[in-house]
Design a protein around this motif. Structure first.
Motif, PDB file in Angstrom:
ATOM      1  N   GLN A   1       2.485   1.656  -3.500  1.00 22.38           N
ATOM      2  CA  GLN A   1       1.484   2.079  -4.478  1.00 22.38           C
ATOM      3  C   GLN A   1       0.900   3.449  -4.158  1.00 22.38           C
ATOM      4  O   GLN A   1       0.133   3.997  -4.951  1.00 22.38           O
ATOM      5  CB  GLN A   1       0.374   1.025  -4.566  1.00 22.38           C
ATOM      6  CG  GLN A   1       0.864  -0.314  -5.083  1.00 22.38           C
ATOM      7  CD  GLN A   1      -0.202  -1.390  -5.003  1.00 22.38           C
ATOM      8  OE1 GLN A   1      -1.397  -1.120  -4.924  1.00 22.38           O
ATOM      9  NE2 GLN A   1       0.241  -2.639  -5.038  1.00 22.38           N
TER      10      GLN A   1
ATOM     11  N   TRP B   1       0.831  -1.203   0.000  1.00 22.19           N
ATOM     12  CA  TRP B   1       0.000   0.000   0.000  1.00 22.19           C
ATOM     13  C   TRP B   1       0.863   1.250   0.000  1.00 22.19           C
ATOM     14  O   TRP B   1       0.507   2.252  -0.629  1.00 22.19           O
ATOM     15  CB  TRP B   1      -0.985  -0.012   1.167  1.00 22.19           C
ATOM     16  CG  TRP B   1      -0.346   0.075   2.523  1.00 22.19           C
ATOM     17  CD1 TRP B   1       0.133  -0.969   3.267  1.00 22.19           C
ATOM     18  CD2 TRP B   1      -0.097   1.249   3.275  1.00 22.19           C
ATOM     19  NE1 TRP B   1       0.661  -0.515   4.446  1.00 22.19           N
ATOM     20  CE2 TRP B   1       0.527   0.854   4.491  1.00 22.19           C
ATOM     21  CE3 TRP B   1      -0.333   2.613   3.072  1.00 22.19           C
ATOM     22  CZ2 TRP B   1       0.912   1.764   5.468  1.00 22.19           C
ATOM     23  CZ3 TRP B   1       0.042   3.508   4.057  1.00 22.19           C
ATOM     24  CH2 TRP B   1       0.661   3.085   5.240  1.00 22.19           C
TER      25      TRP B   1
ATOM     26  N   LYS C   1      -0.323 -10.429  -7.340  1.00 22.76           N
ATOM     27  CA  LYS C   1      -0.612 -10.799  -8.730  1.00 22.76           C
ATOM     28  C   LYS C   1       0.505 -10.352  -9.665  1.00 22.76           C
ATOM     29  O   LYS C   1       0.880 -11.078 -10.579  1.00 22.76           O
ATOM     30  CB  LYS C   1      -1.952 -10.207  -9.169  1.00 22.76           C
ATOM     31  CG  LYS C   1      -3.137 -10.924  -8.574  1.00 22.76           C
ATOM     32  CD  LYS C   1      -4.448 -10.301  -9.041  1.00 22.76           C
ATOM     33  CE  LYS C   1      -5.642 -11.046  -8.490  1.00 22.76           C
ATOM     34  NZ  LYS C   1      -6.918 -10.454  -8.938  1.00 22.76           N
ATOM     35  N   ALA C   2       1.035  -9.156  -9.431  1.00 24.94           N
ATOM     36  CA  ALA C   2       2.146  -8.668 -10.259  1.00 24.94           C
ATOM     37  C   ALA C   2       3.375  -9.564 -10.079  1.00 24.94           C
ATOM     38  O   ALA C   2       4.066  -9.896 -11.057  1.00 24.94           O
ATOM     39  CB  ALA C   2       2.478  -7.219  -9.903  1.00 24.94           C
TER      40      ALA C   2
ATOM     41  N   LEU D   1      -3.036  -7.586  -2.800  1.00 22.94           N
ATOM     42  CA  LEU D   1      -3.497  -8.462  -3.872  1.00 22.94           C
ATOM     43  C   LEU D   1      -2.891  -8.051  -5.212  1.00 22.94           C
ATOM     44  O   LEU D   1      -2.415  -8.899  -5.972  1.00 22.94           O
ATOM     45  CB  LEU D   1      -5.029  -8.450  -3.945  1.00 22.94           C
ATOM     46  CG  LEU D   1      -5.651  -9.348  -5.014  1.00 22.94           C
ATOM     47  CD1 LEU D   1      -5.282 -10.804  -4.792  1.00 22.94           C
ATOM     48  CD2 LEU D   1      -7.168  -9.177  -5.001  1.00 22.94           C
ATOM     49  N   ARG D   2      -2.890  -6.757  -5.503  1.00 20.36           N
ATOM     50  CA  ARG D   2      -2.295  -6.282  -6.760  1.00 20.36           C
ATOM     51  C   ARG D   2      -0.804  -6.638  -6.817  1.00 20.36           C
ATOM     52  O   ARG D   2      -0.302  -7.085  -7.844  1.00 20.36           O
ATOM     53  CB  ARG D   2      -2.475  -4.769  -6.908  1.00 20.36           C
ATOM     54  CG  ARG D   2      -3.865  -4.342  -7.318  1.00 20.36           C
ATOM     55  CD  ARG D   2      -3.929  -2.865  -7.665  1.00 20.36           C
ATOM     56  NE  ARG D   2      -3.610  -1.984  -6.552  1.00 20.36           N
ATOM     57  CZ  ARG D   2      -4.498  -1.541  -5.664  1.00 20.36           C
ATOM     58  NH1 ARG D   2      -5.768  -1.889  -5.756  1.00 20.36           N
ATOM     59  NH2 ARG D   2      -4.118  -0.739  -4.684  1.00 20.36           N
ATOM     60  N   GLU D   3      -0.105  -6.441  -5.700  1.00 17.52           N
ATOM     61  CA  GLU D   3       1.338  -6.735  -5.656  1.00 17.52           C
ATOM     62  C   GLU D   3       1.590  -8.229  -5.815  1.00 17.52           C
ATOM     63  O   GLU D   3       2.496  -8.637  -6.536  1.00 17.52           O
ATOM     64  CB  GLU D   3       1.935  -6.226  -4.340  1.00 17.52           C
ATOM     65  CG  GLU D   3       3.435  -6.255  -4.298  1.00 17.52           C
ATOM     66  CD  GLU D   3       4.091  -5.223  -5.207  1.00 17.52           C
ATOM     67  OE1 GLU D   3       5.268  -5.418  -5.538  1.00 17.52           O
ATOM     68  OE2 GLU D   3       3.453  -4.222  -5.584  1.00 17.52           O
TER      69      GLU D   3
ATOM     70  N   GLU E   1      -6.340  -4.686  -1.021  1.00 11.65           N
ATOM     71  CA  GLU E   1      -6.320  -4.581  -2.483  1.00 11.65           C
ATOM     72  C   GLU E   1      -4.899  -4.329  -2.991  1.00 11.65           C
ATOM     73  O   GLU E   1      -4.494  -4.871  -4.011  1.00 11.65           O
ATOM     74  CB  GLU E   1      -7.279  -3.492  -2.959  1.00 11.65           C
ATOM     75  CG  GLU E   1      -8.732  -3.870  -2.823  1.00 11.65           C
ATOM     76  CD  GLU E   1      -9.095  -5.126  -3.601  1.00 11.65           C
ATOM     77  OE1 GLU E   1      -8.684  -5.269  -4.767  1.00 11.65           O
ATOM     78  OE2 GLU E   1      -9.790  -5.986  -3.029  1.00 11.65           O
ATOM     79  N   ALA E   2      -4.149  -3.499  -2.276  1.00 10.66           N
ATOM     80  CA  ALA E   2      -2.767  -3.229  -2.675  1.00 10.66           C
ATOM     81  C   ALA E   2      -1.924  -4.502  -2.590  1.00 10.66           C
ATOM     82  O   ALA E   2      -1.119  -4.787  -3.488  1.00 10.66           O
ATOM     83  CB  ALA E   2      -2.160  -2.137  -1.791  1.00 10.66           C
TER      84      ALA E   2
END
Length: 130
Positions: A101, A98, A117-118, A113-115, A110-111
């Motif tokens: 980002q 977080w 997945k990346a 999860l995005r990390e 969410e941050a």
């Protein structure tokens, strides 16, 4: 300590991997991997490649992805030719996603999860180039 050279010419980390391989022979499963494994840092890809070649039956726990400088290309040598045999650890880069980002700390899920997945996508891409 891990790089100290022993009387037989091996480094400490090589001797430890040899012992784990020997001790783990009795614990190999149907997939060919032992129940024993080794910790192999993400920031040491040359040593990881050597260890993977010499010890194809050991699982590798690979810390150091992200905040410590490891990336998808540096963790690639820890995997076997089928993209198996390694578990990548990325604690700080996920916990602090977080901040990286620039989002509110309330959006940490969410941050993260995005990390994650990346990270997954980058590793998959690196493995597909092998």
């Amino acid at each position: 300590l891990q790089d100290l050279q022993l009387a037989d010419g091996r480094r400490v980390y090589e001797a430890v991997a040899d012992l784990l391989d020997e001790w783990g022979r009795a614990y190999r499963g149907d997939n060919g991997y032992s129940a024993l494994g080794a910790v192999v840092g993400a920031t040491w890809p040359e040593q990881a490649a050597q260890l993977r070649q010499q010890h194809p039956h050991l699982f590798f726990l690979v810390p150091g992805y992200g905040a410590q400088g490891g990336d998808a290309s540096s963790v690639r040598p820890n995997f076997d030719r089928n993209g198996q045999g390694a578990i990548i650890n990325a604690s700080r880069s996920l916990i602090a996603a977080w901040q990286k980002q620039g989002v509110d700390g309330k959006d940490y899920r969410e941050a993260t999860l995005r990390e994650a997945k990346a990270m997954r996508d980058a590793i998959k891409k690196a493995l597909s180039r092998a």
